[in-house]
Design a protein around this motif. Structure first.
Motif, mmCIF file in Angstrom:
data_model
loop_
_atom_site.group_PDB
_atom_site.id
_atom_site.type_symbol
_atom_site.label_atom_id
_atom_site.label_comp_id
_atom_site.label_asym_id
_atom_site.label_seq_id
_atom_site.Cartn_x
_atom_site.Cartn_y
_atom_site.Cartn_z
ATOM 1 N N GLU A 1 0.813 -1.214 0.000
ATOM 2 C CA GLU A 1 0.000 0.000 0.000
ATOM 3 C C GLU A 1 0.848 1.267 0.000
ATOM 4 O O GLU A 1 0.346 2.370 -0.192
ATOM 5 C CB GLU A 1 -0.923 0.004 1.221
ATOM 6 C CG GLU A 1 -1.935 -1.142 1.237
ATOM 7 C CD GLU A 1 -2.797 -1.110 2.490
ATOM 8 O OE1 GLU A 1 -3.180 0.004 2.909
ATOM 9 O OE2 GLU A 1 -3.082 -2.182 3.055
ATOM 10 N N LEU A 2 2.159 1.115 0.231
ATOM 11 C CA LEU A 2 3.032 2.283 0.314
ATOM 12 C C LEU A 2 3.504 2.752 -1.055
ATOM 13 O O LEU A 2 3.942 3.896 -1.201
ATOM 14 C CB LEU A 2 4.254 1.958 1.182
ATOM 15 C CG LEU A 2 3.956 1.461 2.600
ATOM 16 C CD1 LEU A 2 5.244 1.066 3.304
ATOM 17 C CD2 LEU A 2 3.209 2.523 3.406
ATOM 18 N N ALA A 3 3.446 1.862 -2.050
ATOM 19 C CA ALA A 3 3.878 2.224 -3.399
ATOM 20 C C ALA A 3 3.037 3.386 -3.919
ATOM 21 O O ALA A 3 1.818 3.390 -3.799
ATOM 22 C CB ALA A 3 3.775 1.016 -4.323
ATOM 23 N N GLY A 4 3.694 4.340 -4.482
ATOM 24 C CA GLY A 4 2.985 5.500 -5.019
ATOM 25 C C GLY A 4 2.899 6.665 -4.057
ATOM 26 O O GLY A 4 2.532 7.775 -4.449
ATOM 27 N N LEU A 5 3.200 6.407 -2.774
ATOM 28 C CA LEU A 5 3.211 7.498 -1.802
ATOM 29 C C LEU A 5 4.527 8.269 -1.907
ATOM 30 O O LEU A 5 5.487 7.822 -2.535
ATOM 31 C CB LEU A 5 3.031 6.947 -0.382
ATOM 32 C CG LEU A 5 1.726 6.201 -0.082
ATOM 33 C CD1 LEU A 5 1.706 5.726 1.365
ATOM 34 C CD2 LEU A 5 0.522 7.081 -0.371
ATOM 35 N N ARG A 6 4.586 9.404 -1.271
ATOM 36 C CA ARG A 6 5.806 10.218 -1.280
ATOM 37 C C ARG A 6 6.775 9.648 -0.253
ATOM 38 O O ARG A 6 6.467 9.595 0.936
ATOM 39 C CB ARG A 6 5.462 11.669 -0.964
ATOM 40 C CG ARG A 6 4.506 12.313 -1.970
ATOM 41 C CD ARG A 6 3.899 13.587 -1.424
ATOM 42 N NE ARG A 6 3.060 13.292 -0.260
ATOM 43 C CZ ARG A 6 2.450 14.221 0.475
ATOM 44 N NH1 ARG A 6 2.589 15.496 0.176
ATOM 45 N NH2 ARG A 6 1.715 13.877 1.509
ATOM 46 N N LYS B 1 11.540 3.433 -5.698
ATOM 47 C CA LYS B 1 11.447 2.334 -6.667
ATOM 48 C C LYS B 1 11.639 0.970 -6.015
ATOM 49 O O LYS B 1 11.442 -0.067 -6.670
ATOM 50 C CB LYS B 1 12.488 2.531 -7.776
ATOM 51 C CG LYS B 1 13.927 2.593 -7.306
ATOM 52 C CD LYS B 1 14.860 2.853 -8.473
ATOM 53 C CE LYS B 1 16.311 2.976 -8.020
ATOM 54 N NZ LYS B 1 16.532 4.192 -7.202
ATOM 55 N N SER B 2 11.988 0.945 -4.713
ATOM 56 C CA SER B 2 12.273 -0.334 -4.048
ATOM 57 C C SER B 2 11.421 -0.564 -2.807
ATOM 58 O O SER B 2 11.677 -1.497 -2.054
ATOM 59 C CB SER B 2 13.757 -0.384 -3.644
ATOM 60 O OG SER B 2 14.600 -0.155 -4.736
ATOM 61 N N ASP C 1 5.095 11.083 2.795
ATOM 62 C CA ASP C 1 4.173 10.197 3.507
ATOM 63 C C ASP C 1 4.919 9.095 4.246
ATOM 64 O O ASP C 1 4.453 8.601 5.273
ATOM 65 C CB ASP C 1 3.192 9.542 2.514
ATOM 66 C CG ASP C 1 2.451 10.565 1.676
ATOM 67 O OD1 ASP C 1 1.792 11.429 2.268
ATOM 68 O OD2 ASP C 1 2.559 10.499 0.435
ATOM 69 N N VAL C 2 6.057 8.695 3.694
ATOM 70 C CA VAL C 2 6.807 7.548 4.209
ATOM 71 C C VAL C 2 8.258 7.928 4.440
ATOM 72 O O VAL C 2 8.895 8.527 3.561
ATOM 73 C CB VAL C 2 6.746 6.361 3.215
ATOM 74 C CG1 VAL C 2 7.587 5.188 3.734
ATOM 75 C CG2 VAL C 2 5.310 5.934 2.966
ATOM 76 N N ILE C 3 8.765 7.597 5.626
ATOM 77 C CA ILE C 3 10.194 7.727 5.927
ATOM 78 C C ILE C 3 10.736 6.317 6.104
ATOM 79 O O ILE C 3 10.226 5.548 6.921
ATOM 80 C CB ILE C 3 10.433 8.540 7.211
ATOM 81 C CG1 ILE C 3 9.889 9.960 7.054
ATOM 82 C CG2 ILE C 3 11.919 8.575 7.566
ATOM 83 C CD1 ILE C 3 9.874 10.752 8.358
ATOM 84 N N VAL C 4 11.742 5.963 5.332
ATOM 85 C CA VAL C 4 12.329 4.624 5.404
ATOM 86 C C VAL C 4 13.577 4.654 6.286
ATOM 87 O O VAL C 4 14.449 5.499 6.102
ATOM 88 C CB VAL C 4 12.692 4.096 4.001
ATOM 89 C CG1 VAL C 4 13.317 2.701 4.103
ATOM 90 C CG2 VAL C 4 11.460 4.061 3.103
ATOM 91 N N ILE C 5 13.644 3.730 7.234
ATOM 92 C CA ILE C 5 14.813 3.593 8.112
ATOM 93 C C ILE C 5 15.366 2.175 7.945
ATOM 94 O O ILE C 5 14.613 1.201 8.036
ATOM 95 C CB ILE C 5 14.440 3.848 9.584
ATOM 96 C CG1 ILE C 5 13.906 5.270 9.761
ATOM 97 C CG2 ILE C 5 15.641 3.590 10.503
ATOM 98 C CD1 ILE C 5 14.897 6.372 9.427
ATOM 99 N N THR C 6 16.665 2.076 7.714
ATOM 100 C CA THR C 6 17.267 0.763 7.483
ATOM 101 C C THR C 6 18.468 0.483 8.381
ATOM 102 O O THR C 6 19.063 -0.594 8.289
ATOM 103 C CB THR C 6 17.723 0.629 6.011
ATOM 104 O OG1 THR C 6 18.712 1.636 5.732
ATOM 105 C CG2 THR C 6 16.546 0.806 5.064
ATOM 106 N N ARG C 7 18.800 1.436 9.252
ATOM 107 C CA ARG C 7 19.968 1.237 10.106
ATOM 108 C C ARG C 7 19.771 1.965 11.435
ATOM 109 O O ARG C 7 19.219 3.059 11.482
ATOM 110 C CB ARG C 7 21.224 1.787 9.415
ATOM 111 C CG ARG C 7 22.532 1.423 10.105
ATOM 112 C CD ARG C 7 22.754 -0.070 10.078
ATOM 113 N NE ARG C 7 24.066 -0.434 10.586
ATOM 114 C CZ ARG C 7 24.373 -1.628 11.073
ATOM 115 N NH1 ARG C 7 23.462 -2.579 11.106
ATOM 116 N NH2 ARG C 7 25.582 -1.891 11.480
#
Length: 206
Positions: A67-72, A80-81, A114-120
């Motif tokens: 559902e996150l695809a297409g959000l900012r 893209k990932s 809309d989305v903040i990605v955290i990976t570490r």
């Protein structure tokens, strides 16, 4: 009200993934966002479901990563990932996005996403100044009923009323990792056993 998220990915082992999840939850709490944990296809993942939701009943996930695809999305190179848990890139440091990096962007700018990605994980997990706060955050991760029962059964069969848990780990060979002092482990266990002579020892090592 528009829903906004902090999404953490599962690039590492179980301990590392929990460190990232806790760091992401801290950021989500500070920004008033929902936490989404994506451990599908991670090191401890499963291709058919998110292992996080199998292991934990809280925090509850109210949105699927599809559902996150297409959000900012921030960082924008993650757009893209976003439907992958552990993508790699020779150009972008997908696996190294920290809460501190997000904070440096500034809350006002982050509101555009809309989305903040955290990976570490970063200083919030590693520095002692934040230990009380992170301890509070970690208590929010409640095991699922099935896992809690398995833990209880193991405890009843093997541990008894008094025991000491010992986790010995060297690291993965990183130059910056200092090996634990074995003497400290033995001294700490001996001190505990002096006061609890009937206690058992639960030794964990990876």
């Amino acid at each position: 009200m528009e829903r906004k998220y902090v999404v953490c990915k599962g690039y590492y082992g179980m301990g590392g993934n929990l460190a990232v999840a806790a760091s992401a939850m801290r950021l989500a709490n500070h920004l008033g966002r929902e936490l989404v944990v994506d451990w599908v296809d991670s090191v401890y993942g499963h291709p058919d479901f998110d292992i996080f939701q199998y292991l934990f009943k809280s925090p509850e996930m109210n949105v699927a990563r599809e559902e996150l695809a297409g959000l900012r999305i921030w960082p924008e190179y993650w757009s893209k990932s976003i439907n992958q848990t552990m993508p790699y890139s020779l150009v972008d440091r997908l696996e190294s996005v920290t809460p501190t990096a997000a904070e440096m962007v500034g809350q006002e700018e982050l509101e555009n996403y809309d989305v903040i990605v955290i990976t570490r994980d970063d200083k919030y997990w590693n520095e002692s100044d934040f230990k009380p706060e992170m301890s509070t955050v970690l208590r929010c991760f409640q095991p699922s009923n099935k896992l809690a029962e398995q833990i209880a059964q193991f405890s009843r069969r093997n541990l008894g009323p008094s025991f000491i848990g010992v986790h010995f780990r060297h690291g993965n060979g990183e130059k910056t990792v200092v090996p634990p002092d074995l003497r400290w482990f033995f001294e700490s266990v001996d001190m505990f056993l002096e006061k609890n002579s009937d206690a058992k020892i639960l030794l964990c090592s990876d």
